[in-house]
Write an enzyme that holds these catalytic residues in place. Structure first.
Site, PDB file in Angstrom:
ATOM      1  N   ALA A  72       5.714 -44.896  62.533  1.00 49.95           N
ATOM      2  CA  ALA A  72       5.274 -45.737  63.654  1.00 49.95           C
ATOM      3  C   ALA A  72       4.373 -46.862  63.176  1.00 49.95           C
ATOM      4  O   ALA A  72       3.377 -46.615  62.489  1.00 49.95           O
ATOM      5  CB  ALA A  72       4.533 -44.886  64.689  1.00 49.95           C
ATOM      6  N   TYR A 139      -0.078 -57.898  58.193  1.00 47.87           N
ATOM      7  CA  TYR A 139       0.828 -56.740  58.211  1.00 47.87           C
ATOM      8  C   TYR A 139       0.750 -55.991  56.874  1.00 47.87           C
ATOM      9  O   TYR A 139       0.480 -54.787  56.840  1.00 47.87           O
ATOM     10  CB  TYR A 139       2.269 -57.200  58.494  1.00 47.87           C
ATOM     11  CG  TYR A 139       3.303 -56.146  58.163  1.00 47.87           C
ATOM     12  CD1 TYR A 139       3.334 -54.931  58.852  1.00 47.87           C
ATOM     13  CD2 TYR A 139       4.239 -56.346  57.139  1.00 47.87           C
ATOM     14  CE1 TYR A 139       4.265 -53.951  58.532  1.00 47.87           C
ATOM     15  CE2 TYR A 139       5.176 -55.376  56.815  1.00 47.87           C
ATOM     16  CZ  TYR A 139       5.186 -54.176  57.509  1.00 47.87           C
ATOM     17  OH  TYR A 139       6.100 -53.205  57.188  1.00 47.87           O
ATOM     18  N   PHE A 167      11.692 -51.902  50.367  1.00 43.83           N
ATOM     19  CA  PHE A 167      12.007 -53.316  50.265  1.00 43.83           C
ATOM     20  C   PHE A 167      12.803 -53.666  51.547  1.00 43.83           C
ATOM     21  O   PHE A 167      12.366 -53.263  52.614  1.00 43.83           O
ATOM     22  CB  PHE A 167      12.666 -53.618  48.907  1.00 43.83           C
ATOM     23  CG  PHE A 167      11.589 -53.726  47.831  1.00 43.83           C
ATOM     24  CD1 PHE A 167      10.759 -52.634  47.536  1.00 43.83           C
ATOM     25  CD2 PHE A 167      11.325 -54.926  47.205  1.00 43.83           C
ATOM     26  CE1 PHE A 167       9.710 -52.747  46.629  1.00 43.83           C
ATOM     27  CE2 PHE A 167      10.274 -55.043  46.281  1.00 43.83           C
ATOM     28  CZ  PHE A 167       9.475 -53.961  46.004  1.00 43.83           C
ATOM     29  N   ASN A 168      13.938 -54.343  51.511  1.00 46.52           N
ATOM     30  CA  ASN A 168      14.591 -54.719  52.781  1.00 46.52           C
ATOM     31  C   ASN A 168      15.545 -53.630  53.237  1.00 46.52           C
ATOM     32  O   ASN A 168      16.630 -53.479  52.657  1.00 46.52           O
ATOM     33  CB  ASN A 168      15.342 -56.037  52.621  1.00 46.52           C
ATOM     34  CG  ASN A 168      14.389 -57.214  52.549  1.00 46.52           C
ATOM     35  OD1 ASN A 168      13.492 -57.223  51.720  1.00 46.52           O
ATOM     36  ND2 ASN A 168      14.566 -58.177  53.423  1.00 46.52           N
ATOM     37  N   ARG A 221      16.682 -61.096  48.024  1.00 49.80           N
ATOM     38  CA  ARG A 221      15.982 -59.885  48.467  1.00 49.80           C
ATOM     39  C   ARG A 221      16.763 -58.647  48.036  1.00 49.80           C
ATOM     40  O   ARG A 221      17.977 -58.692  47.812  1.00 49.80           O
ATOM     41  CB  ARG A 221      15.849 -59.862  50.005  1.00 49.80           C
ATOM     42  CG  ARG A 221      14.986 -60.976  50.566  1.00 49.80           C
ATOM     43  CD  ARG A 221      13.510 -60.763  50.238  1.00 49.80           C
ATOM     44  NE  ARG A 221      12.655 -61.821  50.769  1.00 49.80           N
ATOM     45  CZ  ARG A 221      12.303 -62.931  50.097  1.00 49.80           C
ATOM     46  NH1 ARG A 221      12.736 -63.126  48.862  1.00 49.80           N
ATOM     47  NH2 ARG A 221      11.503 -63.822  50.648  1.00 49.80           N
TER      48      ARG A 221
HETATM   49  N1  LIG Z   1      12.761 -52.172  58.375  1.00 53.83           N
HETATM   50  C1  LIG Z   1      12.297 -52.596  57.190  1.00 53.83           C
HETATM   51  O1  LIG Z   1      12.970 -53.363  56.461  1.00 53.83           O
HETATM   52  C2  LIG Z   1      10.961 -52.096  56.693  1.00 53.83           C
HETATM   53  C3  LIG Z   1      10.521 -52.537  55.428  1.00 53.83           C
HETATM   54  C4  LIG Z   1       9.299 -52.062  54.957  1.00 53.83           C
HETATM   55  C5  LIG Z   1       8.556 -51.166  55.707  1.00 53.83           C
HETATM   56  N2  LIG Z   1       8.991 -50.791  56.938  1.00 53.83           N
HETATM   57  C6  LIG Z   1       8.174 -49.852  57.715  1.00 53.83           C
HETATM   58  O2  LIG Z   1       9.007 -48.787  58.141  1.00 53.83           O
HETATM   59  C7  LIG Z   1       8.572 -48.298  59.416  1.00 53.83           C
HETATM   60  C8  LIG Z   1       9.732 -48.293  60.376  1.00 53.83           C
HETATM   61  O3  LIG Z   1      10.240 -49.618  60.517  1.00 53.83           O
HETATM   62  P1  LIG Z   1      11.410 -49.938  61.542  1.00 53.83           P
HETATM   63  O4  LIG Z   1      12.112 -51.136  61.028  1.00 53.83           O
HETATM   64  O5  LIG Z   1      12.140 -48.684  61.819  1.00 53.83           O
HETATM   65  O6  LIG Z   1      10.554 -50.373  62.822  1.00 53.83           O
HETATM   66  P2  LIG Z   1      10.838 -50.057  64.371  1.00 53.83           P
HETATM   67  O7  LIG Z   1      10.016 -51.041  65.137  1.00 53.83           O
HETATM   68  O8  LIG Z   1      12.295 -50.007  64.635  1.00 53.83           O
HETATM   69  O9  LIG Z   1      10.252 -48.602  64.549  1.00 53.83           O
HETATM   70  C9  LIG Z   1       8.892 -48.345  64.755  1.00 53.83           C
HETATM   71  C10 LIG Z   1       8.778 -47.282  65.835  1.00 53.83           C
HETATM   72  O10 LIG Z   1       7.413 -46.919  65.993  1.00 53.83           O
HETATM   73  C11 LIG Z   1       7.073 -46.941  67.383  1.00 53.83           C
HETATM   74  N3  LIG Z   1       5.640 -47.283  67.431  1.00 53.83           N
HETATM   75  C12 LIG Z   1       5.056 -48.416  66.994  1.00 53.83           C
HETATM   76  N4  LIG Z   1       3.726 -48.349  67.161  1.00 53.83           N
HETATM   77  C13 LIG Z   1       3.471 -47.137  67.733  1.00 53.83           C
HETATM   78  C14 LIG Z   1       2.287 -46.468  68.133  1.00 53.83           C
HETATM   79  N5  LIG Z   1       1.065 -47.032  67.970  1.00 53.83           N
HETATM   80  N6  LIG Z   1       2.394 -45.241  68.681  1.00 53.83           N
HETATM   81  C15 LIG Z   1       3.612 -44.638  68.833  1.00 53.83           C
HETATM   82  N7  LIG Z   1       4.774 -45.220  68.449  1.00 53.83           N
HETATM   83  C16 LIG Z   1       4.687 -46.460  67.910  1.00 53.83           C
HETATM   84  C17 LIG Z   1       7.989 -47.968  68.018  1.00 53.83           C
HETATM   85  O11 LIG Z   1       8.203 -47.767  69.385  1.00 53.83           O
HETATM   86  C18 LIG Z   1       9.278 -47.773  67.193  1.00 53.83           C
HETATM   87  O12 LIG Z   1      10.114 -46.794  67.779  1.00 53.83           O
HETATM   88  C19 LIG Z   1       7.414 -49.186  59.821  1.00 53.83           C
HETATM   89  O13 LIG Z   1       6.218 -48.536  59.477  1.00 53.83           O
HETATM   90  C20 LIG Z   1       7.604 -50.435  58.997  1.00 53.83           C
HETATM   91  O14 LIG Z   1       6.378 -51.096  58.753  1.00 53.83           O
HETATM   92  C21 LIG Z   1      10.197 -51.234  57.435  1.00 53.83           C
END
Ligand SMILES: NC(=O)c1ccc[n+]([C@@H]2O[C@H](COP(=O)([O-])OP(=O)(O)OC[C@H]3O[C@@H](n4cnc5c(N)ncnc54)[C@H](O)[C@@H]3O)[C@@H](O)[C@H]2O)c1
Length: 322
Positions: A72, A139, A167-168, A221
């Site tokens: 999250a 971030y 990464f991505n 990337r």
């Molecule tokens: N997608 C990427 O390429 C990527 C890359 C690096 C890191 N990340 C990290 O991976 C994780 C997941 O990313 P994602 O792309 O699935 O994002 P996403 O936004 O699809 O998922 C995040 C989830 O967390 C929930 N959420 C956010 N804040 C919250 C809170 N305070 N309390 C309860 N629920 C909360 C949202 O409703 C959502 O369902 C994140 O921590 C993100 O920073 C993602």
């Protein structure tokens, strides 16, 4: 194991929850649905709709949890620059409350979604975990702050902790009727944006600069399939050691340019996908590629879905079903 998955209604969290259930674990998903979707939570998981900071303690108080997988977060780089308070509160403060609940209820394991954004602009690629961590936006800084908190909780309170620096992340989990992928209301990731053009919901894709010091002039990337990422989470749970905080980069070790991604999307969808060249965006590094040797050596992790066409095809399969 009985596991709490925070953010399990989001993209990466829902896919990982599906893999955990498939491996026989019991999963409780906690999510406030701020960017996630109720229907992305796998049906075999228990769902608790709550904000992390307020809700995690209550969930963990039920007892018997073997670990937390913490996805999250808010993760929009641009928003973090204009509204940093949301990142210090929603990411750092909420994660601090989660760590406190983990300590209070003696949960032994934690796997945290960290990010390549903790490194900022790299001075060399591929980027190893030993690279300097100099995030260039709130971030990345919020994720690095959480990494530091986790190190101290592992040392002081014996938590077996792992940070996985993605990464991505790309592609989708496509298994029979279960399709889980990227569905962000504010989409900033390249592959879903390009596929929106193929799906007819976006007119064209913007390419931010073609004069970068890369082979075709567009940014490069490292795209990692979300199913490969999920495999790493299961391995991290197995290998975690009490009192240690291990950090691993997760990428394929190979970079693809923006033009290569657009070409792959054209090939997969059969759509011409018009592209519009626009000026460079400030703060975009030219190349970001992971060195994931540590994850290979210590976790035995090896991504197997590394072909760009495969990643795009899975993302398209998901997008078409929407
Ligand atoms: N997608 C990427 O390429 C990527 C890359 C690096 C890191 N990340 C990290 O991976 C994780 C997941 O990313 P994602 O792309 O699935 O994002 P996403 O936004 O699809 O998922 C995040 C989830 O967390 C929930 N959420 C956010 N804040 C919250 C809170 N305070 N309390 C309860 N629920 C909360 C949202 O409703 C959502 O369902 C994140 O921590 C993100 O920073 C993602």
């Amino acid at each position: 194991m009985k596991l709490l998955v925070t953010g399990g209604a989001g993209y990466v969290g829902s896919v990982c929850a599906a893999h955990l259930l498939e491996a026989g674990h019991e999963v409780v998903v906690l999510d406030d649905l701020s960017t996630g979707h109720r229907d992305a939570v796998p049906s075999d998981a228990t769902f608790v709709e709550a904000e992390l900071g307020a809700g995690a303690g209550e969930v963990l108080a039920a007892g018997g949890f073997d670990g937390v997988l913490h996805f999250a977060a808010r993760s929009l780089v641009g928003e973090s620059v204009t509204e940093p308070e949301k990142y210090w509160s929603g990411n750092v403060l909420a994660s601090f409350r989660l760590l406190e609940a983990i300590r209070e209820h003696a949960v032994p394991r934690l796997v945290f979604s960290s990010t390549a954004a903790t490194y900022g602009e790299p001075d060399r690629v591929p980027i190893p975990e030993s690279a300097p961590t100099l995030p260039t936006n709130p971030y990345g800084a919020s994720k690095l702050a959480i990494d530091h908190m986790i190190t101290s909780y592992a040392t002081a309170h014996g938590v077996a902790a792992t940070s996985l620096r993605y990464f991505n992340v790309a592609g989708a989990h496509v298994a029979g009727d279960v399709h889980l992928g990227e569905r962000h209301a504010v989409e900033t990731h390249l592959i879903p944006l390009v596929l929106q053009v193929a799906a007819g919901t976006r007119e064209s894709i913007s390419i931010f600069g073609d004069d970068w010091p890369t082979p075709d002039g567009t940014c490069v990337r490292d795209y990692i399939h979300v199913d490969d990422l999920a495999d790493a989470h299961l391995l991290a749970l197995q290998h975690a050691t009490a009192g240690r905080h291990d950090v691993y980069n997760l990428g394929s070790g190979h970079g693809f340019s923006v033009l290569e991604v657009v070409e792959a999307c054209r090939a997969v969808t059969g759509h011409p996908i018009p592209a519009v060249l626009t000026p460079r965006r400030a703060g975009d590094p030219a190349v970001l590629v992971a060195a994931s040797d540590r994850a290979a050596e210590q976790l035995g992790w090896k991504p197997s879905r590394t072909e760009l066409q495969r990643i795009v095809a899975d993302a398209w399969e998901f997008a078409r079903g929407r």
